[in-house]
Design an enzyme around this catalytic site. Structure first.
Site, PDB file in Angstrom:
ATOM      1  N   LEU A 188     -54.000   1.880  36.849  1.00 34.68           N
ATOM      2  CA  LEU A 188     -52.840   1.144  37.536  1.00 34.68           C
ATOM      3  C   LEU A 188     -51.720   1.783  37.567  1.00 34.68           C
ATOM      4  O   LEU A 188     -51.044   2.087  36.815  1.00 34.68           O
ATOM      5  CB  LEU A 188     -52.661  -0.230  36.914  1.00 34.68           C
ATOM      6  CG  LEU A 188     -51.783  -1.146  37.921  1.00 34.68           C
ATOM      7  CD1 LEU A 188     -52.503  -1.733  39.096  1.00 34.68           C
ATOM      8  CD2 LEU A 188     -51.348  -2.332  37.113  1.00 34.68           C
ATOM      9  N   GLU A 189     -51.407   2.643  38.783  1.00 34.68           N
ATOM     10  CA  GLU A 189     -50.631   3.600  39.205  1.00 34.68           C
ATOM     11  C   GLU A 189     -49.329   3.377  39.843  1.00 34.68           C
ATOM     12  O   GLU A 189     -49.451   2.867  40.962  1.00 34.68           O
ATOM     13  CB  GLU A 189     -51.226   4.902  39.611  1.00 34.68           C
ATOM     14  CG  GLU A 189     -50.228   6.198  39.637  1.00 34.68           C
ATOM     15  CD  GLU A 189     -50.876   7.389  40.169  1.00 34.68           C
ATOM     16  OE1 GLU A 189     -50.300   8.219  40.407  1.00 34.68           O
ATOM     17  OE2 GLU A 189     -52.415   7.282  40.073  1.00 34.68           O
ATOM     18  N   VAL A 190     -48.232   3.349  39.197  1.00 30.62           N
ATOM     19  CA  VAL A 190     -46.904   2.950  39.782  1.00 30.62           C
ATOM     20  C   VAL A 190     -46.694   1.687  40.251  1.00 30.62           C
ATOM     21  O   VAL A 190     -46.457   1.895  41.632  1.00 30.62           O
ATOM     22  CB  VAL A 190     -46.375   4.233  40.621  1.00 30.62           C
ATOM     23  CG1 VAL A 190     -44.819   4.248  40.946  1.00 30.62           C
ATOM     24  CG2 VAL A 190     -46.779   5.739  39.971  1.00 30.62           C
TER      25      VAL A 190
END
Length: 301
Positions: A188-190
């Protein structure tokens, strides 16, 4: 590559140990550096850029008591190296990052099984649920990707994903698609940290936070960020614990200076000095000179 990961839901928030430690391990004859990062609570961690000398990596892991968690599988070099890494850490859980741009379910399945056959325990894949479902259907454990996916920035740009109601709902829908496709985890990126915490409570997926706060199941950070190993501005979500870029510049200056000193020493007859030489006994040398001098100088006609 995955730089650090631990099960945050099952770790006390206050501990005498810092939550994460890192060690730098030289791994090649030229002293290429590999980073070993581990969670002090679970003693699970990862090697970043493992390079060549796997025995040193295994020794470092054994000394720290770490389970290896991830490795690359997205280049010919990393694919060739995976069996040796598995042999060096036969009891560890290894997740292999597949190449980007898998063109079909068939190709994804082939790559996934190749990674498993080489010893990986699971694979990471940033492709669509369509591709991930094909691998999961064949029994391949898959980690997906949510939020800011660098390969998809044509559509989003480099920015946080999920700051509007519409994007947050779309992110939730995408998460459920990965879950229904059979992925067991997702990076789960940014993503806004409070949204990430909510999403983590709404899924059976193991969510790995990269710049998405501490409410997910694991933390994830790239080694280049941790080491400060580039000259560009550090991303907001990252933290540099060292300044390797400055160290690389210093080492390059030292290389240039050393070569200049060598050239000067040769030109001024300071190198080689007597201490660098091997000498033959004078009497033996005289004998060689006399024997060679009295021998015929070439073939006789």
């Amino acid at each position: 590559p995955l730089a650090a990961s631990w099960h945050a839901r099952h770790v006390a928030t206050m501990t005498a140990e810092p939550p994460m430690r890192a060690a730098i391990v030289p791994v090649t004859p030229l002293q290429q550096n590999c980073t070993l990062i581990w969670c002090t609570a679970t003693m699970r961690g990862a090697f970043v850029d493992p390079g060549g000398d796997l025995h040193k990596l295994k020794a470092a892991a054994a000394e720290a008591g770490v389970d290896l968690m991830s490795c690359s599988f997205d280049s010919p070099e990393s694919q060739a190296r995976l069996p040796a890494l598995v042999a060096a850490a036969p009891h560890s859980f290894l997740s292999a990052a597949t190449p980007h741009g898998l063109a079909s379910p068939e190709e994804a399945i082939r790559v996934g099984f190749r990674a498993l056959e080489a010893g990986a325990s699971s694979v990471y894949c940033s492709a669509s649920p369509f591709i991930i479902e094909a691998m999961a259907r064949e029994g391949i454990p898959v980690v997906g990707h949510l939020g800011l996916v660098p390969r998809h920035v044509t559509w989003t740009g480099y920015r946080a994903i999920g700051r509007t109601v519409e994007e947050a709902r779309k992110l939730h829908r995408r998460m459920k698609e990965l879950e229904n496709a059979g992925a067991y985890a997702a990076e789960l990126e940014v993503v806004p940290h409070n949204l990430a915490r909510f999403l983590s409570s709404q899924t059976k997926l193991i969510l790995m936070s990269l710049g998405s706060g501490s409410g997910c199941d694991t933390q994830f950070l790239f080694s280049d960020d941790i080491l400060g190993d580039y000259d560009e501005r550090l991303p907001r979500h990252a933290k540099a614990y060292r300044n390797f870029a400055a160290e690389h510049r210093r080492l390059q200056e030292e290389r240039i200076a050393a070569f200049k000193e060598y050239i000067s020493d040769v030109q001024e007859a300071r190198f080689p000095a007597r201490s660098h030489l091997v000498e033959m006994e004078a009497a033996l040398l005289d004998e060689v000179v006399r024997s060679i001098g009295s021998a015929p100088s070439g073939p006789q006609g």
